[in-house]
Design an enzyme around this catalytic site. Structure first.
Site, PDB file in Angstrom:
ATOM      1  N   TYR A 132       0.842  -1.203   0.000  1.00 37.50           N
ATOM      2  CA  TYR A 132       0.000   0.000   0.000  1.00 37.50           C
ATOM      3  C   TYR A 132       0.875   1.249   0.000  1.00 37.50           C
ATOM      4  O   TYR A 132       0.642   2.184  -0.775  1.00 37.50           O
ATOM      5  CB  TYR A 132      -0.925  -0.026   1.225  1.00 37.50           C
ATOM      6  CG  TYR A 132      -1.879   1.130   1.277  1.00 37.50           C
ATOM      7  CD1 TYR A 132      -3.103   1.075   0.622  1.00 37.50           C
ATOM      8  CD2 TYR A 132      -1.550   2.288   1.967  1.00 37.50           C
ATOM      9  CE1 TYR A 132      -3.984   2.146   0.661  1.00 37.50           C
ATOM     10  CE2 TYR A 132      -2.416   3.367   2.005  1.00 37.50           C
ATOM     11  CZ  TYR A 132      -3.632   3.285   1.360  1.00 37.50           C
ATOM     12  OH  TYR A 132      -4.496   4.355   1.388  1.00 37.50           O
ATOM     13  N   HIS A 187       1.440   4.197  -3.088  1.00 40.21           N
ATOM     14  CA  HIS A 187       1.240   5.629  -2.888  1.00 40.21           C
ATOM     15  C   HIS A 187       2.535   6.418  -3.077  1.00 40.21           C
ATOM     16  O   HIS A 187       2.495   7.587  -3.453  1.00 40.21           O
ATOM     17  CB  HIS A 187       0.599   5.896  -1.531  1.00 40.21           C
ATOM     18  CG  HIS A 187      -0.861   5.611  -1.537  1.00 40.21           C
ATOM     19  ND1 HIS A 187      -1.369   4.335  -1.392  1.00 40.21           N
ATOM     20  CD2 HIS A 187      -1.922   6.429  -1.745  1.00 40.21           C
ATOM     21  CE1 HIS A 187      -2.685   4.390  -1.486  1.00 40.21           C
ATOM     22  NE2 HIS A 187      -3.050   5.640  -1.702  1.00 40.21           N
ATOM     23  N   TRP A 192      -7.209   3.473 -10.786  1.00 37.59           N
ATOM     24  CA  TRP A 192      -6.527   3.444  -9.491  1.00 37.59           C
ATOM     25  C   TRP A 192      -7.354   2.673  -8.464  1.00 37.59           C
ATOM     26  O   TRP A 192      -6.832   1.834  -7.740  1.00 37.59           O
ATOM     27  CB  TRP A 192      -6.243   4.864  -8.993  1.00 37.59           C
ATOM     28  CG  TRP A 192      -5.581   4.884  -7.650  1.00 37.59           C
ATOM     29  CD1 TRP A 192      -6.187   5.035  -6.436  1.00 37.59           C
ATOM     30  CD2 TRP A 192      -4.184   4.725  -7.392  1.00 37.59           C
ATOM     31  NE1 TRP A 192      -5.255   4.989  -5.434  1.00 37.59           N
ATOM     32  CE2 TRP A 192      -4.015   4.800  -5.994  1.00 37.59           C
ATOM     33  CE3 TRP A 192      -3.072   4.535  -8.203  1.00 37.59           C
ATOM     34  CZ2 TRP A 192      -2.765   4.697  -5.385  1.00 37.59           C
ATOM     35  CZ3 TRP A 192      -1.828   4.428  -7.593  1.00 37.59           C
ATOM     36  CH2 TRP A 192      -1.676   4.501  -6.208  1.00 37.59           C
TER      37      TRP A 192
END
Length: 110
Positions: free
Chosen positions: A18, A22, A75
């Site tokens: 994760y 990002h 996304w």
């Protein structure tokens, strides 16, 4: 300017993934968020729980625009396999991408 916050989750074992995703946010997604009126977004993580805070011109309009924008849709689909909604259930990009905000209890600015 509206301040919006909501909770999501990252599946156990995917915390580093994760973060990596990002760290490599797609430039076209950043541009679509800017065009949709998002001025600021922060995500904080505590274990598997995610707290998202954003400042937007008009949240309802931003959600409407991002739900149709190609990079945003891609996304959310890309992130879905490693995420959970606030209740810990599987993340559904159509229902969980932009939930109703948490009620603001207090805000202080100098």
């Amino acid at each position: 300017m509206e301040r919006i916050a909501f909770l999501l989750g990252v599946k156990e074992g995917y915390e580093d993934e994760y973060q990596q995703r990002h760290d490599n946010l797609w430039p076209e997604l950043s541009e679509e968020m800017r065009q949709a009126g998002v001025r600021k977004m922060s995500i904080f993580r505590f274990g598997q729980q995610l707290f998202l805070y954003m400042e937007v011109k008009d949240y309802a309009e931003s959600v409407r625009m991002l739900a149709k924008s190609p990079a945003s849709v891609r996304w959310e689909e890309y992130m879905a396999p490693i995420m959970q909604n606030a209740e810990g259930d599987d993340y559904d990009p159509e229902d969980d991408a932009f939930p109703d905000g948490l009620p603001e209890v207090f805000c202080w600015e100098a």
